[in-house]
Write a protein that holds these residues in place. Sequence first.
Motif, PDB file in Angstrom:
ATOM      1  N   GLU A  81       5.291   5.766   3.473  1.00  0.00           N
ATOM      2  CA  GLU A  81       5.138   4.632   2.643  1.00  0.00           C
ATOM      3  C   GLU A  81       4.116   3.844   3.117  1.00  0.00           C
ATOM      4  O   GLU A  81       3.197   3.319   2.670  1.00  0.00           O
ATOM      5  CB  GLU A  81       6.575   3.884   2.733  1.00  0.00           C
ATOM      6  N   GLU A  82       3.958   3.533   4.714  1.00  0.00           N
ATOM      7  CA  GLU A  82       2.891   2.821   5.379  1.00  0.00           C
ATOM      8  C   GLU A  82       1.594   3.313   4.935  1.00  0.00           C
ATOM      9  O   GLU A  82       0.562   2.541   4.823  1.00  0.00           O
ATOM     10  CB  GLU A  82       3.246   2.935   6.749  1.00  0.00           C
ATOM     11  N   ALA A  85       0.663   2.442   1.564  1.00  0.00           N
ATOM     12  CA  ALA A  85       0.329   1.292   1.466  1.00  0.00           C
ATOM     13  C   ALA A  85      -1.181   1.039   1.926  1.00  0.00           C
ATOM     14  O   ALA A  85      -1.967   0.119   1.436  1.00  0.00           O
ATOM     15  CB  ALA A  85       1.210   0.258   2.220  1.00  0.00           C
ATOM     16  N   ALA A  86      -1.438   1.572   3.134  1.00  0.00           N
ATOM     17  CA  ALA A  86      -2.811   1.533   3.783  1.00  0.00           C
ATOM     18  C   ALA A  86      -3.829   1.980   2.670  1.00  0.00           C
ATOM     19  O   ALA A  86      -4.841   1.381   2.592  1.00  0.00           O
ATOM     20  CB  ALA A  86      -2.742   2.187   5.166  1.00  0.00           C
ATOM     21  N   ARG A  88      -3.865   2.240  -0.344  1.00  0.00           N
ATOM     22  CA  ARG A  88      -3.968   1.241  -1.633  1.00  0.00           C
ATOM     23  C   ARG A  88      -4.610  -0.046  -1.177  1.00  0.00           C
ATOM     24  O   ARG A  88      -5.358  -0.453  -1.992  1.00  0.00           O
ATOM     25  CB  ARG A  88      -2.321   0.856  -2.123  1.00  0.00           C
ATOM     26  N   SER A  89      -4.474  -0.372   0.133  1.00  0.00           N
ATOM     27  CA  SER A  89      -5.381  -1.746   0.382  1.00  0.00           C
ATOM     28  C   SER A  89      -6.690  -1.331   0.884  1.00  0.00           C
ATOM     29  O   SER A  89      -7.621  -2.211   0.613  1.00  0.00           O
ATOM     30  CB  SER A  89      -4.353  -2.484   1.637  1.00  0.00           C
ATOM     31  N   ILE A 117      -3.994  -8.587   3.608  1.00  0.00           N
ATOM     32  CA  ILE A 117      -3.213  -7.643   3.911  1.00  0.00           C
ATOM     33  C   ILE A 117      -3.448  -6.718   4.994  1.00  0.00           C
ATOM     34  O   ILE A 117      -2.585  -6.353   5.866  1.00  0.00           O
ATOM     35  CB  ILE A 117      -2.575  -6.995   2.611  1.00  0.00           C
TER      36      ILE A 117
END
Lengths: 241, 417
Positions: A81-82, A85-86, A88-89, A117
Amino acid sequence: MQQSGGDIVCRLEHVDKVYEGAVPTPALLDINLQVQRGEFLVVLGASGSGKTTLLNIIGLLDTPTSGKVWIAERNAEQMDEEERAALRSRYMGFVFQFHYLLPEFTVLENALLPCKIAGKQVEEQNRELVKELLHRVGLGDRLNYRPSQLSGGQQQRVAIVRALANNPELVLADEPTGNLDSKNGFAVFEMMRFMNRQTGTAFVVVTHDERLAQEADRVVVLEDGRIVKDMLQRPAQTHEL
Amino acid sequence: MIDRFSLSVAIRHLLYYKGQTVLTMGVVAVSVTLIIFLGALIGGLQKRLISSVTGAIPHVVIRQPERQPVAVWDVASVPAGQVYLGERIKLQQQKLKIEDWQTWLQRLPSYSDNIRAVSPVVEGQAFLTRNEKRKAVSVVGMFPELHNGVVDIQSKLVRGRFFGLNGGEAVIGFKLADEFALRLGDKIRVLGPEGNAATYTVAGIFDTGFNLVDSSTIYITLRDAQSLFGVGSAVTSIGLKLRRIFEAEDLAQKIAQQVPYETNSWMKDNQQLLSGLRAQSQSSNLILVFTTIAAGFGIASIMITSVVTRLREIGILKAIGATNRQILQIFTLEGTLLAFLGAVAGAVQGIALSLALYRIRTTVSATGRTAEVFPFDLTPELVIRAVVIAVIVGLIASWYPAWRASRVNAIEVIRGV
Ligand SMILES: Nc1ncnc2c1ncn2[C@@H]1O[C@H](COP(=O)(O)OP(=O)(O)OP(=O)(O)O)[C@@H](O)[C@H]1O
Ligand SMILES: [Mg+2]
């Protein structure tokens, strides 16, 4: 044209997506797609043809039922998940049909959210870039406005700058003009095209509007979850500013 | 680690949704006010009660144990055929006294940092006579400077002096003075237990607020008491005053192992009072626990509403790269900050309220001495504890709403479901 692996920002291989439910709904069937660096790709298709599903899978928001997805040369299956997220950001930017700016932040702060973020350092590094981008989309004098003080078109332009704030390789836009009148819609589309040329960021833009497709480097047409047409209209500009 | 992004979003939310913020802070503030107010009041009442019991007596008393005659065969095992006959001498009405008190006076303070004052005294019952009037009183011979650590006379003087008391002088309570119409400089006659008498000059009159002390205790010098009671150079007991009075029993037992005398603590003599106080503390704790739980539910329900109304924002933040952990932190930080701010507001209110009520005083004695109506015991620990509890409750109460927020499915939000 584009050959070396580094020039491919995302790759889908035999991707199927079936929504489980009382009646399982197939949304994507055997999708094979590569997006080149700097490419401006428009996805056309009737309602329910699977466009949003496709974007969600590329954007690592959803997972395919089968098939493989590579983002930034990395297998999406193996990410936690991390990591998603990374990516995506830092690697991707998103523009949604409804602008979804946060009401309690100013225009500049909203545009800077992906950097916030990612951390203080990234925010400091990109602050000037983001201001510059806001200037270019004509919002230079609105930096400290609240989203509620902007028109729909202006809000969508802030959302586009937000998508570009982290200098991403890929921007995913799901009907970014769908909520705007045709004049404003066209302006926003032009805006993205302009940004694509200026920054070399690849765009995947979903739209119903065939007029806008004329402007794209490449048009992919979806029908009932399958790619029925994949037309290269002009080579992507692997540009330098 | 506190995530900077989460903190900035949390703070922004609090500032943007002012009404909600103030409401939640209010819930917390009211509970913290209550906790501090109630805690200080109950603490103060208990302190007052305890000081009314222990204020005029030593917390620990060291004295000679009463000897009981013991048979020889109880002491040593005597082999058969070796029984000695002897005469059992009838013990005289012996004086229980401590001869080597000077040694202990020096040693005792080093036994524990809890010992605040040590006072050797010669104490006994006697009769105060004046004209035809006669009254049983207790006579305490002591060093005023030392004994003032056991019961504060010096600052409670209405007239005359206490420190620097000379031989032949006595200090008495105002009630006794009234009863016998005594003034400074008057002579009083004291009849000792063995019929011996002595005369003292009244050198000071005090109002301690302890009835027994004010109405029937006479303070004289140690030397005068030694001769009145015929104990030579000995004392009858050594009194200790402590800093932490609830450790009195433990200390008494510890000292008992180090001195060849018997020790006794105020706690042993007042067990009923202590268990009453304990029951009171427990019931007040129960009130505080329920208040805290109510505040926790208040925070939790407001946070849940807040999560539900902001589902879209959460979805967007997740879509553009916020991690589950960051989302979780946004809401736990919000809850914790709310609780902290509310607690600080509540602490200010609670302190202000307590201090305001503490100011109210009434006259409690004929000499015009006043005392507070509400005896608040407002300690920094109480305030800090209330704030810390509130913050922890805020953290716990916002955990579930925050967890829910972190589980929001970005796709559903973006699709507008
Ligand atoms: N969560 C879901 N559960 C079940 N079926 C779904 C779900 N989401 C989408 N679908 C189905 O998958 C298919 C593709 O949906 P998708 O949203 O990708 O279409 P679309 O091309 O974006 O349509 P539109 O242009 O209306 O946005 C549709 O038939 C839709 O009903
Ligand atoms: Mg769609």
